[in-house]
Design a protein around this motif. Structure first.
Motif, mmCIF file in Angstrom:
data_model
loop_
_atom_site.group_PDB
_atom_site.id
_atom_site.type_symbol
_atom_site.label_atom_id
_atom_site.label_comp_id
_atom_site.label_asym_id
_atom_site.label_seq_id
_atom_site.Cartn_x
_atom_site.Cartn_y
_atom_site.Cartn_z
ATOM 1 N N GLY A 30 25.700 27.766 -14.735
ATOM 2 C CA GLY A 30 24.514 28.477 -14.263
ATOM 3 C C GLY A 30 24.826 29.273 -13.007
ATOM 4 O O GLY A 30 25.738 28.925 -12.258
ATOM 5 N N GLU A 62 15.530 35.977 -17.272
ATOM 6 C CA GLU A 62 16.518 35.004 -17.733
ATOM 7 C C GLU A 62 16.959 35.246 -19.178
ATOM 8 O O GLU A 62 18.124 35.062 -19.525
ATOM 9 N N GLY A 69 19.404 37.952 -18.983
ATOM 10 C CA GLY A 69 20.426 37.774 -17.954
ATOM 11 C C GLY A 69 20.507 38.940 -16.981
ATOM 12 O O GLY A 69 21.538 39.140 -16.337
ATOM 13 N N GLY A 86 24.508 38.485 -16.233
ATOM 14 C CA GLY A 86 25.010 37.535 -17.232
ATOM 15 C C GLY A 86 26.060 38.180 -18.127
ATOM 16 O O GLY A 86 27.130 37.605 -18.368
ATOM 17 N N TYR A 123 23.960 30.740 -17.984
ATOM 18 C CA TYR A 123 22.555 31.034 -17.688
ATOM 19 C C TYR A 123 22.448 31.615 -16.286
ATOM 20 O O TYR A 123 23.162 31.185 -15.378
ATOM 21 N N GLN A 158 19.533 32.805 -13.195
ATOM 22 C CA GLN A 158 18.129 32.712 -12.796
ATOM 23 C C GLN A 158 18.057 32.934 -11.289
ATOM 24 O O GLN A 158 19.075 32.921 -10.595
ATOM 25 N N ALA A 208 21.768 24.896 -16.170
ATOM 26 C CA ALA A 208 22.503 24.773 -17.434
ATOM 27 C C ALA A 208 22.032 23.536 -18.200
ATOM 28 O O ALA A 208 21.747 23.606 -19.397
ATOM 29 N N ARG A 260 18.388 24.139 -19.537
ATOM 30 C CA ARG A 260 18.262 25.020 -20.698
ATOM 31 C C ARG A 260 18.933 24.442 -21.936
ATOM 32 O O ARG A 260 18.495 24.705 -23.061
#
Ligand SMILES: [Zn+2]
Length: 377
Positions: free
Chosen positions: A116, A125, A128, A144, A162, A164, A355, A358
């Motif tokens: 993450g 998200e 990304g 991302g 991931y 965020q 991580a 999700r």
């Protein structure tokens, strides 16, 4: 377990066998208690076989950590940049750092489960994409995808990745990795050069329609107040951040003379009265922001973190006093405010938590069918 999740015992043992094989769980010896009948086997989250990587991208530094599934930090790397961190430089350094940690820790028996990244700005998200980071000056950056591209052909290619917002991941760190913080709603307020919040309601991270939920640093606290990096006037960030506390009493120090918070600490230690007054004033505005957040969400707990927490009571006391004054005036209990358990690691550890969060609670695309269980179970 069967009782808790509402599945039959045979289904539970089938699933548990799968989780044991994949490295999520570990069985401990049954302790003989002298009771009759088949005793349940104690199960624990396996702290050794599956690892998480988490990264904090700050305004001038990157921190990367490797943690166990339960958030224990096994290794960390810190990288410092000049005042202006370029996007390409950032992605390349981050990629190199996670590969180093992977090389150090992963082996036959250990693998990286997910990764993450916490970014200082609004993040969509699902795609990304970092929408906007006023403090980095980045707009619509597909972070991302850029990192995944940089990791292509390395052992970390294909590891779920991931991204965020930094305060959002820090909130997830509290949710995933602390037992004491099962508070709901849970707010995490991050106070750095930027100010932002992560909001968790019913174990779900509130992201908003465009990923901007929780950008509370841009709640306006003062009409026609000081100009903010976002372009507006009187934002919380323009009243609470180190930049606000340093004021016009000197040029903003570059990395050579330490961080802005370091400079504030130096001035406080030297007994500079103007700085003490400025920090106290920022603390009062922090109290106003906390009051507004408490009013908006009625949180069970607000966790505060970020580099400004190094200022300690000089900043927090006036904030808590302001909260108590408002509560007393309305004849209410003041909201519960706690300091993050992870200190300076809060965002990096939180990114590792993202991580795990999700992987265990997949992001549901807007309009998609809401399933409580993954397909096939
Ligand atoms: Zn603003």
């Amino acid at each position: 377990l069967a009782l808790a999740v509402g599945l039959t015992k045979s289904t539970v043992s089938l699933l548990v066998r799968e989780l044991l094989a994949e490295g999520w769980l570990i069985e401990h010896e049954v302790v003989a208690t002298g009771e009759l009948g088949r005793r349940p086997t104690p199960l624990f989250i396996d702290p050794s076989r599956l690892l998480l990587l988490g990264a904090e991208v700050g305004v001038a530094e990157i921190r990367v950590v490797a943690t166990t599934l339960t958030g224990v930090v096994l290794a960390r790397k810190d990288l410092s940049f000049g005042a202006a961190m370029s996007l390409t430089g950032c992605v390349a350094s981050l990629s190199a750092a996670v590969q180093e940690l992977h090389q150090e820790l992963a082996g036959d028996d250990r693998r990286i489960l997910g990764m993450g990244v916490g970014l200082p700005g609004g993040v969509d998200e699902a795609s990304g994409v970092l929408r906007f980071s006023p403090n980095l000056g980045w707009h619509d950056v597909p972070f991302g995808a850029l990192l995944a591209e940089q990791l292509r052909g390395t052992p970390l290619a294909g590891v779920p990745l991931y991204v965020q917002n930094e305060a959002d991941v820090a909130a997830l760190g509290e949710l995933e990795f602390t037992v004491a913080r099962q508070a709901d709603p849970l707010l995490y307020l991050s106070i750095n050069q930027g100010v932002g919040a992560g909001v968790i309601v019913g174990e779900r991270l509130l992201t908003g329609a465009r990923g901007f939920a929780g950008e509370v640093g841009h709640m306006v606290l003062e009409w026609a107040g000081p100009r903010c990096t976002c372009g507006r006037q009187g934002c919380a960030e323009a009243l609470i951040s180190p930049r606000a506390m340093l004021g016009d009493s000197g040029p903003l120090p570059g990395p050579a003379s330490g961080s802005p918070v370091g400079e504030l600490l130096r001035r406080l230690d030297a007994g500079d009265a103007a700085t003490a007054k400025a920090v106290n004033k920022a603390g009062k505005y922090l109290g106003v922001l906390l009051q507004n957040l408490a009013t908006a969400y009625d949180p069970a707990c607000i966790v505060v973190g970020g580099s400004c927490l190094q200022l300690g009571d000089a900043l927090l006391q006036p904030a808590l006093e302001t909260l108590r004054t408002y509560a007393a005036a309305a004849q209410l209990e003041p909201p519960v405010v706690q300091i993050s358990s992870f200190g300076a690691d809060a965002v990096a550890v939180g990114a590792a938590a993202l991580a795990r969060y999700r992987l265990t609670r997949p992001l549901i695309a807007p309009g998609a069918q809401h399933n409580n269980l993954p397909k096939g179970t």
